[in-house]
Design a protein around this motif. Structure first.
Motif, PDB file in Angstrom:
ATOM      1  N   LEU A  47     -60.489  -5.050  -9.747  1.00 29.33           N
ATOM      2  CA  LEU A  47     -59.530  -5.021 -10.784  1.00 29.33           C
ATOM      3  C   LEU A  47     -59.942  -5.949 -11.272  1.00 29.33           C
ATOM      4  O   LEU A  47     -59.647  -8.025 -10.764  1.00 29.33           O
ATOM      5  N   GLU A  48     -60.356  -5.879 -13.103  1.00 29.28           N
ATOM      6  CA  GLU A  48     -60.403  -7.271 -13.191  1.00 29.28           C
ATOM      7  C   GLU A  48     -59.364  -7.354 -14.307  1.00 29.28           C
ATOM      8  O   GLU A  48     -58.834  -8.427 -14.944  1.00 29.28           O
ATOM      9  N   VAL A  49     -58.715  -6.572 -15.318  1.00 27.26           N
ATOM     10  CA  VAL A  49     -57.607  -6.549 -16.122  1.00 27.26           C
ATOM     11  C   VAL A  49     -56.528  -5.241 -16.210  1.00 27.26           C
ATOM     12  O   VAL A  49     -56.957  -4.152 -15.728  1.00 27.26           O
ATOM     13  N   ILE A  50     -55.441  -6.037 -16.545  1.00 27.14           N
ATOM     14  CA  ILE A  50     -53.798  -5.500 -16.810  1.00 27.14           C
ATOM     15  C   ILE A  50     -53.235  -5.571 -18.214  1.00 27.14           C
ATOM     16  O   ILE A  50     -53.685  -6.353 -18.631  1.00 27.14           O
ATOM     17  N   VAL A  51     -53.301  -4.491 -18.402  1.00 30.00           N
ATOM     18  CA  VAL A  51     -52.560  -4.128 -20.514  1.00 30.00           C
ATOM     19  C   VAL A  51     -51.888  -4.260 -20.024  1.00 30.00           C
ATOM     20  O   VAL A  51     -51.022  -3.064 -19.631  1.00 30.00           O
ATOM     21  N   LEU A  52     -51.072  -5.000 -20.856  1.00 26.48           N
ATOM     22  CA  LEU A  52     -49.265  -5.338 -21.194  1.00 26.48           C
ATOM     23  C   LEU A  52     -48.859  -5.047 -22.289  1.00 26.48           C
ATOM     24  O   LEU A  52     -49.479  -5.179 -23.108  1.00 26.48           O
ATOM     25  N   PRO A  53     -48.798  -3.720 -22.506  1.00 26.69           N
ATOM     26  CA  PRO A  53     -46.911  -3.189 -23.846  1.00 26.69           C
ATOM     27  C   PRO A  53     -46.995  -4.480 -23.650  1.00 26.69           C
ATOM     28  O   PRO A  53     -45.169  -4.440 -23.190  1.00 26.69           O
ATOM     29  N   VAL A  54     -46.531  -5.143 -25.397  1.00 26.01           N
ATOM     30  CA  VAL A  54     -45.765  -6.121 -25.616  1.00 26.01           C
ATOM     31  C   VAL A  54     -44.825  -5.518 -27.144  1.00 26.01           C
ATOM     32  O   VAL A  54     -45.482  -5.200 -28.046  1.00 26.01           O
ATOM     33  N   SER A  90     -55.975 -16.589 -10.095  1.00 28.37           N
ATOM     34  CA  SER A  90     -56.146 -15.236 -10.150  1.00 28.37           C
ATOM     35  C   SER A  90     -57.363 -14.722 -10.306  1.00 28.37           C
ATOM     36  O   SER A  90     -57.483 -15.199 -11.349  1.00 28.37           O
ATOM     37  N   GLU A  91     -58.167 -13.956  -9.458  1.00 29.18           N
ATOM     38  CA  GLU A  91     -59.586 -13.413 -10.976  1.00 29.18           C
ATOM     39  C   GLU A  91     -59.237 -11.962 -11.392  1.00 29.18           C
ATOM     40  O   GLU A  91     -60.203 -11.693 -12.143  1.00 29.18           O
ATOM     41  N   CYS A  92     -57.307 -11.085 -11.333  1.00 29.87           N
ATOM     42  CA  CYS A  92     -57.220 -10.484 -12.613  1.00 29.87           C
ATOM     43  C   CYS A  92     -56.845 -10.936 -13.357  1.00 29.87           C
ATOM     44  O   CYS A  92     -55.737 -11.992 -13.440  1.00 29.87           O
TER      45      CYS A  92
END
Length: 157
Positions: free
Chosen positions: A5-12, A49-51
């Motif tokens: 798992l590399e990236v999580i997109v957060l809606p802002v 973290s690596e993510c």
């Protein structure tokens, strides 16, 4: 095959406000790239973290605050909570689940991430069992984070 798992997109709703929040929380700013009036991507990485997380303008159609159950693993739940509070982040009280390992459900947008007080017992797990103690916080849009204490990871992790 490894799947990392590399990236999580957060809606802002407000990129600058979110950027300030994550900087205050101690996340490392990796990128703040603007490519026109309708596109901006900001990437942060939590310490250790690596993510990473990405937030911005034109990066997701998800509703602001709809990301929930974002776990940050910490060695000492009380120390991590105190550090975040010291950085100006509102963090709920430490708790553990009355039924065991994983706390009950959640409701979006609550700083006290979890199903109200259902199944919660105040304070860390009595044995300080790995994966058993939690504290929660939310960003300004309500994206929900969970601190979870783990001193020794499960085999294979």
């Amino acid at each position: 095959m490894d799947l990392k798992l590399e990236v999580i997109v957060l809606p802002v709703s407000d990129v600058d406000r979110a950027r300030s929040f994550y900087e205050a929380a101690g996340f490392r700013l990796d990128i703040d790239h603007v490519a026109g009036e309708d596109y901006r991507v900001v990437q942060f990485t939590p310490p250790g973290s690596e993510c990473s997380i990405i937030l911005g303008k034109g990066v997701t159609s998800a509703a602001p605050g709809s990301a929930q159950g974002l776990y940050l693993i910490v060695l000492d739940i009380e120390e991590a909570r105190a550090e975040l509070i010291g950085r100006g982040i509102e963090v709920g009280e430490v708790f553990h689940d009355a039924g065991g390992l994983f706390h009950h459900g959640h409701e979006a947008g609550e700083v006290a991430y979890g199903a109200g007080d259902e199944g919660r017992v105040g304070g860390p797990h009595p044995d300080r069992a790995d994966y058993g103690s939690y504290a929660t916080f939310s960003d300004p849009d309500g994206n929900g984070w969970v601190l979870q204490e783990v001193k020794k990871r499960a085999p294979g992790r």
